[in-house]
Write a protein that holds these residues in place. Structure first.
Motif, PDB file in Angstrom:
ATOM      1  N   GLY A 109       0.786  -1.220   0.000  1.00  0.00           N
ATOM      2  CA  GLY A 109       0.000   0.000   0.000  1.00  0.00           C
ATOM      3  C   GLY A 109       0.818   1.271   0.000  1.00  0.00           C
ATOM      4  N   GLU A 110       2.079   1.202  -0.462  1.00  0.00           N
ATOM      5  CA  GLU A 110       2.929   2.392  -0.484  1.00  0.00           C
ATOM      6  C   GLU A 110       2.550   3.303  -1.655  1.00  0.00           C
ATOM      7  N   SER A 111       2.786   4.608  -1.482  1.00  0.00           N
ATOM      8  CA  SER A 111       2.559   5.562  -2.565  1.00  0.00           C
ATOM      9  C   SER A 111       3.714   6.554  -2.584  1.00  0.00           C
ATOM     10  N   GLY A 112       3.999   7.069  -3.784  1.00  0.00           N
ATOM     11  CA  GLY A 112       5.145   7.949  -3.925  1.00  0.00           C
ATOM     12  C   GLY A 112       6.437   7.157  -3.805  1.00  0.00           C
ATOM     13  N   PHE A 113       7.580   7.819  -4.109  1.00  0.00           N
ATOM     14  CA  PHE A 113       8.873   7.141  -3.989  1.00  0.00           C
ATOM     15  C   PHE A 113       9.997   8.137  -4.163  1.00  0.00           C
ATOM     16  N   ILE A 114      11.158   7.753  -3.673  1.00  0.00           N
ATOM     17  CA  ILE A 114      12.403   8.445  -3.986  1.00  0.00           C
ATOM     18  C   ILE A 114      13.326   7.392  -4.591  1.00  0.00           C
ATOM     19  N   LEU A 115      13.612   7.543  -5.882  1.00  0.00           N
ATOM     20  CA  LEU A 115      14.474   6.598  -6.590  1.00  0.00           C
ATOM     21  C   LEU A 115      15.930   7.018  -6.438  1.00  0.00           C
ATOM     22  N   ASP A 116      16.775   6.064  -6.132  1.00  0.00           N
ATOM     23  CA  ASP A 116      18.200   6.312  -5.893  1.00  0.00           C
ATOM     24  C   ASP A 116      18.987   5.338  -6.756  1.00  0.00           C
ATOM     25  N   GLY A 117      19.684   5.875  -7.765  1.00  0.00           N
ATOM     26  CA  GLY A 117      20.459   5.011  -8.654  1.00  0.00           C
ATOM     27  C   GLY A 117      19.740   4.659  -9.940  1.00  0.00           C
ATOM     28  N   PHE A 118      18.561   5.188 -10.148  1.00  0.00           N
ATOM     29  CA  PHE A 118      17.788   4.967 -11.373  1.00  0.00           C
ATOM     30  C   PHE A 118      17.030   6.253 -11.681  1.00  0.00           C
ATOM     31  N   PRO A 119      17.124   6.745 -12.910  1.00  0.00           N
ATOM     32  CA  PRO A 119      17.819   6.189 -14.073  1.00  0.00           C
ATOM     33  C   PRO A 119      19.296   6.573 -14.099  1.00  0.00           C
ATOM     34  N   ARG A 120      20.099   5.716 -14.724  1.00  0.00           N
ATOM     35  CA  ARG A 120      21.525   5.981 -14.874  1.00  0.00           C
ATOM     36  C   ARG A 120      21.932   6.124 -16.336  1.00  0.00           C
ATOM     37  N   THR A 121      21.000   5.854 -17.227  1.00  0.00           N
ATOM     38  CA  THR A 121      21.271   6.003 -18.664  1.00  0.00           C
ATOM     39  C   THR A 121      20.101   6.743 -19.303  1.00  0.00           C
ATOM     40  N   ILE A 122      20.343   7.287 -20.488  1.00  0.00           N
ATOM     41  CA  ILE A 122      19.281   7.963 -21.220  1.00  0.00           C
ATOM     42  C   ILE A 122      18.122   7.011 -21.482  1.00  0.00           C
ATOM     43  N   ARG A 123      18.444   5.784 -21.825  1.00  0.00           N
ATOM     44  CA  ARG A 123      17.379   4.816 -22.118  1.00  0.00           C
ATOM     45  C   ARG A 123      16.479   4.629 -20.902  1.00  0.00           C
ATOM     46  N   GLN A 124      17.089   4.489 -19.707  1.00  0.00           N
ATOM     47  CA  GLN A 124      16.307   4.336 -18.489  1.00  0.00           C
ATOM     48  C   GLN A 124      15.476   5.587 -18.218  1.00  0.00           C
ATOM     49  N   ALA A 125      16.065   6.771 -18.449  1.00  0.00           N
ATOM     50  CA  ALA A 125      15.338   8.028 -18.229  1.00  0.00           C
ATOM     51  C   ALA A 125      14.138   8.133 -19.162  1.00  0.00           C
ATOM     52  N   GLU A 126      14.305   7.715 -20.411  1.00  0.00           N
ATOM     53  CA  GLU A 126      13.205   7.781 -21.374  1.00  0.00           C
ATOM     54  C   GLU A 126      12.096   6.811 -20.997  1.00  0.00           C
ATOM     55  N   ILE A 127      12.475   5.618 -20.517  1.00  0.00           N
ATOM     56  CA  ILE A 127      11.465   4.654 -20.078  1.00  0.00           C
ATOM     57  C   ILE A 127      10.670   5.228 -18.912  1.00  0.00           C
ATOM     58  N   LEU A 128      11.378   5.801 -17.942  1.00  0.00           N
ATOM     59  CA  LEU A 128      10.715   6.373 -16.771  1.00  0.00           C
ATOM     60  C   LEU A 128       9.833   7.549 -17.168  1.00  0.00           C
ATOM     61  N   GLU A 129      10.335   8.405 -18.062  1.00  0.00           N
ATOM     62  CA  GLU A 129       9.576   9.564 -18.521  1.00  0.00           C
ATOM     63  C   GLU A 129       8.314   9.133 -19.255  1.00  0.00           C
ATOM     64  N   GLY A 130       8.384   7.970 -19.900  1.00  0.00           N
ATOM     65  CA  GLY A 130       7.243   7.497 -20.675  1.00  0.00           C
ATOM     66  C   GLY A 130       6.086   7.014 -19.834  1.00  0.00           C
ATOM     67  N   VAL A 131       6.316   6.763 -18.534  1.00  0.00           N
ATOM     68  CA  VAL A 131       5.249   6.180 -17.721  1.00  0.00           C
ATOM     69  C   VAL A 131       4.893   7.005 -16.495  1.00  0.00           C
ATOM     70  N   THR A 132       5.682   8.016 -16.155  1.00  0.00           N
ATOM     71  CA  THR A 132       5.359   8.805 -14.974  1.00  0.00           C
ATOM     72  C   THR A 132       5.967  10.196 -15.099  1.00  0.00           C
ATOM     73  N   ASP A 133       5.513  11.099 -14.277  1.00  0.00           N
ATOM     74  CA  ASP A 133       6.012  12.471 -14.307  1.00  0.00           C
ATOM     75  C   ASP A 133       6.787  12.725 -13.023  1.00  0.00           C
ATOM     76  N   ILE A 134       8.102  12.579 -13.090  1.00  0.00           N
ATOM     77  CA  ILE A 134       8.946  12.817 -11.919  1.00  0.00           C
ATOM     78  C   ILE A 134       8.834  14.285 -11.513  1.00  0.00           C
ATOM     79  N   ASP A 135       8.626  14.517 -10.213  1.00  0.00           N
ATOM     80  CA  ASP A 135       8.470  15.883  -9.722  1.00  0.00           C
ATOM     81  C   ASP A 135       9.796  16.646  -9.705  1.00  0.00           C
ATOM     82  N   LEU A 136      10.865  15.965  -9.271  1.00  0.00           N
ATOM     83  CA  LEU A 136      12.133  16.647  -9.037  1.00  0.00           C
ATOM     84  C   LEU A 136      13.281  15.654  -9.149  1.00  0.00           C
TER      85      LEU A 136
END
Length: 282
Positions: A128-155
């Motif tokens: 039942g967790e919500s929100g997150f702080i990701l540490d160590g991801f994304p580390r490559t452009i490909r990972q950043a694009e995947i993450l950007e494609g599915v969510t809107d990182i606040d900061l």
């Protein structure tokens, strides 16, 4: 969270969704978000539902500050480095392959990282967790694009520290072989020169019961650390620019150890640590 998990897993093998599909995904991934124009609203940190990313070289302190903020804001801290170490300790099918990669200071592949992160998100959803702080991801452009494609990182918080200090920090790291807690025996006192400020970082010594049980991580040798820093610097610049161009990157130069850096980081994030103030006043 479920939609984010599914798309992270799929993102390693398929192209990113179209803008229309992305809006549908966002409406699922952000329960309680502002659905105006199909996009989620920005979250006030007080709502304890932030979605942040921490960037920074190995050893800079991402885990320390991300963990403190996760406790302050009441959101899970998800560190891909910890996920890799947990998989190594589990002796699972990926362990031998991961051991070779880590011991050589190389980057773990996108496919493996996304697989481990997807498992962690499944657990988060079940709890039942919500929100997150990701540490160590994304580390490559490909990972950043995947993450950007599915969510809107606040900061995206980019922690920065000069390389000679980073090397000393990494070589000073120790782990208690019994309790598993992290410590640091390095005493860093670098004088300012050529316009660069001096930096002081006191050791983080273990309690007496852990002193005789300290071990050094297998990948914390000078050769491996330097290779990790070289690889990180090569891959980090495009990722930093990716978020800078979107107005999401906050660059924070660490002025010293935790006592100096933590209050200043809270200040730039417009947050207050009431527990920390009470401890200081006691």
């Amino acid at each position: 969270m479920a939609a984010l998990n599914r798309l992270l897993r799929a993102g390693a093998a398929v192209r990113l969704p179209t803008a229309a599909a992305r809006r549908c995904i966002l409406s699922l991934a952000f329960s309680g978000g502002d659905a105006r124009q199909g996009m989620p609203g920005r979250r006030d940190p007080v709502s304890r539902n932030v979605q942040w990313v921490f960037l920074g070289c190995p050893g800079v302190g991402k885990g320390t500050y991300a963990s403190r903020l996760s406790q302050l804001l009441g959101v899970p801290h998800i560190a891909t480095g910890d996920l890799v170490r947990e998989e190594l300790a589990s002796s699972g099918p990926l362990a031998p392959q991961l051991a070779d990669i880590v011991n050589q200071g190389k980057l773990v592949s996108d496919e493996i990282i996304i697989n481990l992160l997807s498992k962690r998100l499944e657990n988060a959803e079940a709890n039942g967790e919500s929100g997150f702080i990701l540490d160590g991801f994304p580390r490559t452009i490909r990972q950043a694009e995947i993450l950007e494609g599915v969510t809107d990182i606040d900061l995206v918080v980019n922690l920065k520290l000069r390389e000679d200090v980073l090397l000393a920090k990494c070589l000073g790291r120790r782990i208690c072989g019994q309790c598993g807690k992290n410590f640091n025996v390095a005493s860093i006192n670098v004088k300012g020169e050529n316009g660069r400020p001096g930096i002081f970082m006191a050791p983080l010594p273990p309690p007496a019961q852990c002193m005789s049980k300290l071990v050094t991580r297998a990948d914390d040798t000078e050769e491996v650390v330097k290779e990790r820093l070289r690889i990180y610097n090569e891959t980090s610049q495009p990722v930093e620019e990716f978020y800078r161009s979107r107005g999401k990157l906050l660059e924070f130069d660490l002025p010293g150890g935790i006592p100096e850096s933590w209050p200043k980081l809270l200040q730039v994030l417009n947050l207050e640590d009431h527990d920390d103030k009470q401890s200081a006043a006691a």
